[in-house]
Design a protein around this motif. Structure first.
Motif, PDB file in Angstrom:
ATOM      1  N   GLY A  31       0.934  -1.076  -0.044  1.00 19.36           N
ATOM      2  CA  GLY A  31       0.206   0.203  -0.076  1.00 19.36           C
ATOM      3  C   GLY A  31       0.855   1.277  -0.205  1.00 19.36           C
ATOM      4  O   GLY A  31       2.036   1.194  -0.117  1.00 19.36           O
ATOM      5  N   LEU A  32       0.238   2.411   0.299  1.00 22.84           N
ATOM      6  CA  LEU A  32       0.840   3.685   0.216  1.00 22.84           C
ATOM      7  C   LEU A  32       1.047   3.941   1.761  1.00 22.84           C
ATOM      8  O   LEU A  32       0.093   4.171   2.502  1.00 22.84           O
ATOM      9  N   GLY A  48       6.742   5.564   8.506  1.00 20.49           N
ATOM     10  CA  GLY A  48       5.664   4.781   8.887  1.00 20.49           C
ATOM     11  C   GLY A  48       5.879   3.015   8.555  1.00 20.49           C
ATOM     12  O   GLY A  48       7.160   2.940   8.294  1.00 20.49           O
ATOM     13  N   SER A  49       4.986   2.395   8.763  1.00 20.83           N
ATOM     14  CA  SER A  49       5.134   0.894   8.783  1.00 20.83           C
ATOM     15  C   SER A  49       4.057   0.070   8.100  1.00 20.83           C
ATOM     16  O   SER A  49       3.220   0.753   7.650  1.00 20.83           O
ATOM     17  N   VAL A  96       7.716  -3.015  -6.140  1.00 21.95           N
ATOM     18  CA  VAL A  96       7.091  -4.158  -6.132  1.00 21.95           C
ATOM     19  C   VAL A  96       7.704  -5.044  -5.257  1.00 21.95           C
ATOM     20  O   VAL A  96       8.874  -5.449  -5.674  1.00 21.95           O
ATOM     21  N   TYR A  97       7.229  -5.615  -4.139  1.00 25.16           N
ATOM     22  CA  TYR A  97       7.649  -6.503  -3.756  1.00 25.16           C
ATOM     23  C   TYR A  97       7.300  -8.081  -3.919  1.00 25.16           C
ATOM     24  O   TYR A  97       5.989  -8.218  -3.955  1.00 25.16           O
ATOM     25  N   THR A 122       4.427   1.773  -1.694  1.00 25.50           N
ATOM     26  CA  THR A 122       4.775   3.189  -2.036  1.00 25.50           C
ATOM     27  C   THR A 122       4.974   3.944  -0.874  1.00 25.50           C
ATOM     28  O   THR A 122       4.203   3.985   0.137  1.00 25.50           O
ATOM     29  N   VAL A 123       6.161   4.569  -0.656  1.00 32.82           N
ATOM     30  CA  VAL A 123       6.429   5.356   0.323  1.00 32.82           C
ATOM     31  C   VAL A 123       6.606   6.825  -0.031  1.00 32.82           C
ATOM     32  O   VAL A 123       7.540   7.134  -0.745  1.00 32.82           O
ATOM     33  N   SER A 124       5.717   7.579   0.573  1.00 35.96           N
ATOM     34  CA  SER A 124       5.749   9.078   0.218  1.00 35.96           C
ATOM     35  C   SER A 124       6.655   9.793   1.230  1.00 35.96           C
ATOM     36  O   SER A 124       6.701   9.596   2.269  1.00 35.96           O
TER      37      SER A 124
END
Length: 121
Positions: free
Chosen positions: A10-11, A16-17, A92-93, A118-120
């Motif tokens: 996710g985003l 974050g985690s 993509v993991y 996705t890490v913003s």
């Protein structure tokens, strides 16, 4: 047939985690190793973390101290807890498992379909 199904992507904001899960199902006799790889746009697929049936664990240097891989052997499931996420973790993991379908089978490598992280900033 063997299927690997990933979930949990996710985003998330930087710092974050997220927790990824991958469940292997189908005709499985034994799983020697389960692992997570990732592939960013325009880059090769790289190993993130792996765990063997003997619980030997290996991490990429870039995720050491932030990511934790674990495994539920009874459920043929592998998890990846990702903390302190950074924008460079965006990819993509993919879940990977090296397993045998029967006692006489060769050990073969199977892949999941991938889940986007996705890490913003």
């Amino acid at each position: 047939q063997v299927q690997l199904v990933e979930s949990g992507g996710g985003l998330v904001q930087s710092g974050g985690s997220l927790r990824l899960a991958c469940a292997a199902s189908g005709s499985i006799f034994s799983i020697n190793l389960m692992a997570w790889y990732r592939q960013a746009p325009g880059k090769q697929r790289d190993l993130v973390a792996q765990i063997t049936s003997d619980n030997f664990i290996n991490y990429a240097d870039s995720v050491k101290g932030r990511f934790t891989i674990s495994r539920d052997t009874a459920q043929n499931t592998v998890y990846l807890q990702m903390n302190n996420l950074k924008p460079e973790d965006t990819a993509v993991y993919y879940c990977n498992a090296n397993l045998k379908k029967t006692p006489r089978d060769w050990t073969r490598s199977y892949w999941g379909q991938g889940t986007q992280v996705t890490v913003s900033s």
